[in-house]
Design a protein around this motif. Structure first.
Motif, PDB file in Angstrom:
ATOM      1  N   GLN A   9       0.831  -1.205   0.000  1.00 54.34           N
ATOM      2  CA  GLN A   9       0.000   0.000   0.000  1.00 54.34           C
ATOM      3  C   GLN A   9       0.861   1.250   0.000  1.00 54.34           C
ATOM      4  OE1 GLN A   9      -3.437   0.089  -0.243  1.00 54.34           O
ATOM      5  NE2 GLN A   9      -3.029   2.261  -0.610  1.00 54.34           N
ATOM      6  N   MET A  10       2.012   1.192   0.666  1.00 50.64           N
ATOM      7  CA  MET A  10       2.924   2.326   0.689  1.00 50.64           C
ATOM      8  C   MET A  10       3.377   2.671  -0.728  1.00 50.64           C
ATOM      9  SD  MET A  10       6.533   2.763   2.756  1.00 50.64           S
ATOM     10  CE  MET A  10       7.494   1.673   1.689  1.00 50.64           C
ATOM     11  N   PHE A  11       3.693   1.654  -1.517  1.00 47.24           N
ATOM     12  CA  PHE A  11       4.117   1.903  -2.895  1.00 47.24           C
ATOM     13  C   PHE A  11       2.965   2.457  -3.727  1.00 47.24           C
ATOM     14  CE2 PHE A  11       7.582  -0.771  -1.539  1.00 47.24           C
ATOM     15  CZ  PHE A  11       8.668  -0.310  -2.276  1.00 47.24           C
ATOM     16  N   SER A  12       1.766   1.935  -3.519  1.00 45.31           N
ATOM     17  CA  SER A  12       0.603   2.446  -4.257  1.00 45.31           C
ATOM     18  C   SER A  12       0.352   3.910  -3.909  1.00 45.31           C
ATOM     19  CB  SER A  12      -0.643   1.611  -3.942  1.00 45.31           C
ATOM     20  OG  SER A  12      -0.481   0.278  -4.363  1.00 45.31           O
ATOM     21  N   HIS A  41      13.067  -5.256   1.595  1.00 44.05           N
ATOM     22  CA  HIS A  41      14.002  -6.053   0.821  1.00 44.05           C
ATOM     23  C   HIS A  41      13.951  -5.681  -0.656  1.00 44.05           C
ATOM     24  CE1 HIS A  41      14.708  -8.540   4.335  1.00 44.05           C
ATOM     25  NE2 HIS A  41      13.383  -8.716   4.466  1.00 44.05           N
ATOM     26  N   VAL A  42      15.033  -5.980  -1.343  1.00 41.98           N
ATOM     27  CA  VAL A  42      15.088  -5.722  -2.787  1.00 41.98           C
ATOM     28  C   VAL A  42      13.945  -6.433  -3.499  1.00 41.98           C
ATOM     29  CG1 VAL A  42      16.463  -6.010  -4.879  1.00 41.98           C
ATOM     30  CG2 VAL A  42      17.585  -5.333  -2.755  1.00 41.98           C
ATOM     31  N   SER A  43      13.606  -7.630  -3.029  1.00 41.93           N
ATOM     32  CA  SER A  43      12.512  -8.385  -3.654  1.00 41.93           C
ATOM     33  C   SER A  43      11.181  -7.637  -3.516  1.00 41.93           C
ATOM     34  CB  SER A  43      12.406  -9.779  -3.027  1.00 41.93           C
ATOM     35  OG  SER A  43      12.198  -9.686  -1.629  1.00 41.93           O
ATOM     36  N   ASP A  44      10.963  -6.973  -2.365  1.00 42.62           N
ATOM     37  CA  ASP A  44       9.748  -6.173  -2.190  1.00 42.62           C
ATOM     38  C   ASP A  44       9.714  -5.024  -3.190  1.00 42.62           C
ATOM     39  OD1 ASP A  44       8.843  -7.621   0.097  1.00 42.62           O
ATOM     40  OD2 ASP A  44      10.278  -6.514   1.337  1.00 42.62           O
ATOM     41  N   LEU A  45      10.864  -4.413  -3.376  1.00 41.08           N
ATOM     42  CA  LEU A  45      10.989  -3.292  -4.302  1.00 41.08           C
ATOM     43  C   LEU A  45      10.683  -3.737  -5.731  1.00 41.08           C
ATOM     44  CD1 LEU A  45      11.768  -0.295  -4.299  1.00 41.08           C
ATOM     45  CD2 LEU A  45      14.150  -0.974  -4.429  1.00 41.08           C
ATOM     46  N   ARG A  46      11.307  -4.818  -6.148  1.00 36.88           N
ATOM     47  CA  ARG A  46      11.107  -5.312  -7.513  1.00 36.88           C
ATOM     48  C   ARG A  46       9.669  -5.756  -7.745  1.00 36.88           C
ATOM     49  NH1 ARG A  46      16.739  -8.815  -7.619  1.00 36.88           N
ATOM     50  NH2 ARG A  46      18.138  -7.061  -8.133  1.00 36.88           N
ATOM     51  N   ARG A  47       9.093  -6.436  -6.744  1.00 41.74           N
ATOM     52  CA  ARG A  47       7.719  -6.921  -6.900  1.00 41.74           C
ATOM     53  C   ARG A  47       6.754  -5.758  -7.104  1.00 41.74           C
ATOM     54  NH1 ARG A  47       6.993  -8.408  -2.189  1.00 41.74           N
ATOM     55  NH2 ARG A  47       5.414  -6.929  -1.464  1.00 41.74           N
ATOM     56  N   ILE A  78       7.452  -2.685  -8.209  1.00 36.95           N
ATOM     57  CA  ILE A  78       7.679  -2.026  -9.506  1.00 36.95           C
ATOM     58  C   ILE A  78       6.963  -2.793 -10.610  1.00 36.95           C
ATOM     59  CG2 ILE A  78       9.421  -1.528 -11.265  1.00 36.95           C
ATOM     60  CD1 ILE A  78      11.325  -0.729  -9.024  1.00 36.95           C
ATOM     61  N   GLU A  79       7.094  -4.107 -10.609  1.00 36.80           N
ATOM     62  CA  GLU A  79       6.425  -4.933 -11.631  1.00 36.80           C
ATOM     63  C   GLU A  79       4.907  -4.820 -11.498  1.00 36.80           C
ATOM     64  OE1 GLU A  79       7.803  -6.444 -14.222  1.00 36.80           O
ATOM     65  OE2 GLU A  79       9.666  -5.511 -13.500  1.00 36.80           O
ATOM     66  N   ARG A  80       4.420  -4.710 -10.265  1.00 39.75           N
ATOM     67  CA  ARG A  80       2.976  -4.597 -10.045  1.00 39.75           C
ATOM     68  C   ARG A  80       2.433  -3.260 -10.556  1.00 39.75           C
ATOM     69  NH1 ARG A  80      -0.092  -2.389  -5.944  1.00 39.75           N
ATOM     70  NH2 ARG A  80       1.751  -1.851  -4.705  1.00 39.75           N
ATOM     71  N   LEU A  81       3.206  -2.191 -10.367  1.00 39.41           N
ATOM     72  CA  LEU A  81       2.729  -0.855 -10.720  1.00 39.41           C
ATOM     73  C   LEU A  81       2.980  -0.475 -12.174  1.00 39.41           C
ATOM     74  CD1 LEU A  81       3.974   0.882  -7.466  1.00 39.41           C
ATOM     75  CD2 LEU A  81       1.575   0.715  -8.168  1.00 39.41           C
ATOM     76  N   LYS A  82       3.979  -1.061 -12.786  1.00 37.27           N
ATOM     77  CA  LYS A  82       4.377  -0.667 -14.143  1.00 37.27           C
ATOM     78  C   LYS A  82       3.229  -0.622 -15.152  1.00 37.27           C
ATOM     79  CE  LYS A  82       8.083  -2.252 -16.164  1.00 37.27           C
ATOM     80  NZ  LYS A  82       9.231  -3.141 -16.519  1.00 37.27           N
ATOM     81  N   PRO A  83       2.332  -1.619 -15.170  1.00 35.73           N
ATOM     82  CA  PRO A  83       1.256  -1.574 -16.181  1.00 35.73           C
ATOM     83  C   PRO A  83       0.340  -0.365 -16.079  1.00 35.73           C
ATOM     84  CG  PRO A  83       1.449  -3.785 -15.236  1.00 35.73           C
ATOM     85  CD  PRO A  83       2.308  -2.887 -14.405  1.00 35.73           C
ATOM     86  N   SER A  84       0.254   0.251 -14.903  1.00 34.07           N
ATOM     87  CA  SER A  84      -0.645   1.399 -14.725  1.00 34.07           C
ATOM     88  C   SER A  84       0.056   2.731 -14.954  1.00 34.07           C
ATOM     89  CB  SER A  84      -1.251   1.381 -13.315  1.00 34.07           C
ATOM     90  OG  SER A  84      -0.235   1.547 -12.329  1.00 34.07           O
ATOM     91  N   LEU A  85       1.355   2.707 -15.282  1.00 39.45           N
ATOM     92  CA  LEU A  85       2.134   3.936 -15.457  1.00 39.45           C
ATOM     93  C   LEU A  85       2.585   4.067 -16.900  1.00 39.45           C
ATOM     94  CD1 LEU A  85       4.378   3.591 -12.268  1.00 39.45           C
ATOM     95  CD2 LEU A  85       2.178   4.761 -12.455  1.00 39.45           C
TER      96      LEU A  85
END
Length: 474
Positions: free
Chosen positions: A320-323, A354-360, A362-369
């Motif tokens: 949610q923080m990333f969103s 973790h880096v994995s949280d960051l990458r996950r 980014i991949e989740r948000l990319k389609p909406s950007l």
């Protein structure tokens, strides 16, 4: 370890700077409980040994003698600086770091830039040089100022010119606070547009902050405070607390607004101050986020903006923080980046992430950007292991996005409404060296910037083989 210098200009710049130093000291005190002077502290503080004439203490001996902020404080009204010198931070600054006057700039860019600029040029250069001499490896100058007043806009951009002349190889990052449309300074559109021309030409990166957006955020925090039964915002939360620097009997909205901007700077500099698994060099911001020299305005968003005091309320999920960072409600200007075009984006994360949280995410948000077709992988990331005080983790997003264009277009309209009537123009033209052509050149510079964003917006949804050929600032 590299060092940076903060240059605070005008009332707004000094109030935000005061919050930054207070919160930075609190962060370092939380991490460095033994009070040992280390490389982390040295990034923004000197260790002065008062027993040997004020020279720098030996870092190898560790123990703190007297911390001095790597800062220069400038204001043509001495009120705010005097309050700082009489407050809890008085020992962090000394007279060698200050330049003040008593008359003020009368909300006139020309007075700040041309009158006080010429009058104080040598003193400004002397303070900057001496501050730089105390740095082993000077990496960046942070300039904090407002756009609407006379000193912040005029003298603030004059200082920027001096920095470029004296330290051309040192990165210049500017935090500029833009006035709202309801600003009580009637000449603020003139001041802002005249200052914009200087920012276009002399800054490496600009973080525009809108007062209106900050006020919206503070209002949302207050709604949460009053609207959720049994739930309050922590009084010692990093964002909402205003315990340092300038104490007030009753907290005002501007105190919290200044703290939000100060927290932006804390997150921005976290990699320079603390260790992390994926640190970001400050120079990398410009290198990775500014593909064209003139398009160096970065939209910032910060999350979380508050800490809940009720331990029974579950913390917001990391995802949610990333969103939130891409939501218009968390932007520090009134803008919606998700519905505009990205040139590049940086995510600066703090805490147990973790880096994995960051990458996950980014991949989740990319389609909406929407990213420009020639920079679809235009992401820059950093991970700092030390979270802000009062939080388990935080995120600062910096976006080079065309959503900044409406802010500039509104500013241009407000300027033209005054300029077409020649309203208040005589206050500027009576200043030596100020001519009507200065206004014409400034509005042309702003219009050119807007056109650059228009060119990019025109490419939305259209595949390109190469970047558009934008005007290169010389």
């Amino acid at each position: 370890m590299t060092q940076s210098v903060v240059v605070q200009v005008g009332q707004c710049g000094n109030q935000i700077g005061c919050c930054f130093w207070d919160l930075a000291l609190r962060e370092h005190a939380t991490v460095n409980k033994n009070g040992i002077y280390d490389e982390s502290l040295s990034s923004f503080f000197r260790n002065v040994d008062a027993r040997v004439g004020g020279g720098d203490a030996d870092i190898s001996k560790g123990k703190i003698c007297s911390l001095k902020a790597r800062a220069v404080l400038i204001d043509m009204e001495e009120g705010v600086v005097n309050e700082i010198l009489q407050g809890p931070l008085r020992d962090v600054f000394d007279s060698k770091q200050l330049i003040t006057d008593v008359s003020g700039s009368g909300n006139n860019w020309a007075v700040g830039h041309k009158v006080f600029g010429c009058q104080y040029r040598e003193r400004i250069m002397e303070k900057l040089r001496k501050t730089a001499e105390h740095c082993d490896c000077l990496q960046c100058f942070f300039v904090i100022h407002s756009m609407g007043g006379g000193t912040g806009s005029g003298l603030g951009t004059f200082v920027l010119n001096v920095l470029e002349e004296e330290f051309p190889e040192v990165y210049r990052l500017v935090t500029s606070v833009y006035p709202s449309g309801e600003d009580d300074v009637i000449t603020s559109p003139y001041n802002s547009v005249l200052a914009m021309k200087e920012l276009n030409e002399h800054a490496d990166c600009v973080l525009p902050i809108e007062n209106a957006s900050l006020f919206d955020i503070v209002s949302k925090i207050n709604q949460i405070q009053s609207g959720m039964p049994g739930t309050t915002v922590k009084q010692r939360s990093l964002i909402t607390s205003s315990e340092g620097g300038i104490k007030k009997h009753q907290e005002k909205p501007f105190d919290t607004m200044n703290n939000i901007v100060a927290n932006l700077l804390l997150n921005l500099t976290s990699s320079a101050r603390f260790e992390g698994s994926l640190n970001m060099d400050l120079n990398e911001i410009s290198m990775n986020l500014v593909p064209f020299p003139q398009l160096h305005y970065l939209v910032s968003s910060l999350t979380p903006l508050y800490t809940l005091a009720d331990v029974n309320v579950p913390p917001r999920r990391l995802d949610q923080m990333f969103s939130d960072a891409f939501s218009k409600d968390h932007q520090l200007i009134r803008a919606d980046p998700k519905h505009n075009l990205y040139l590049a984006c940086a995510l600066m994360v703090r805490g147990n992430v973790h880096v994995s949280d960051l990458r996950r995410n980014i991949e989740r948000l990319k389609p909406s950007l929407q990213f420009v077709s020639w920079n679809q992988e235009g992401w820059k990331t950093s991970l700092c292991s030390i979270p802000p005080v009062g939080h388990s983790h935080s995120l600062l997003a910096l976006a080079n996005n065309t959503c900044v264009k409406p802010t500039f277009m509104e500013l241009r309209e407000r300027f033209l409404r005054l300029f077409k009537k020649k309203a208040h123009l005589h206050h500027y033209l009576q200043v030596e060296g100020m001519e009507e052509s200065c206004f014409t050149e400034a509005i042309l510079s702003l219009t050119s910037l807007i056109e650059e964003y228009n060119q990019l917006d025109a490419t939305k949804g259209t595949p390109m083989q190469e970047p558009p050929r934008l005007t290169i600032a010389m």
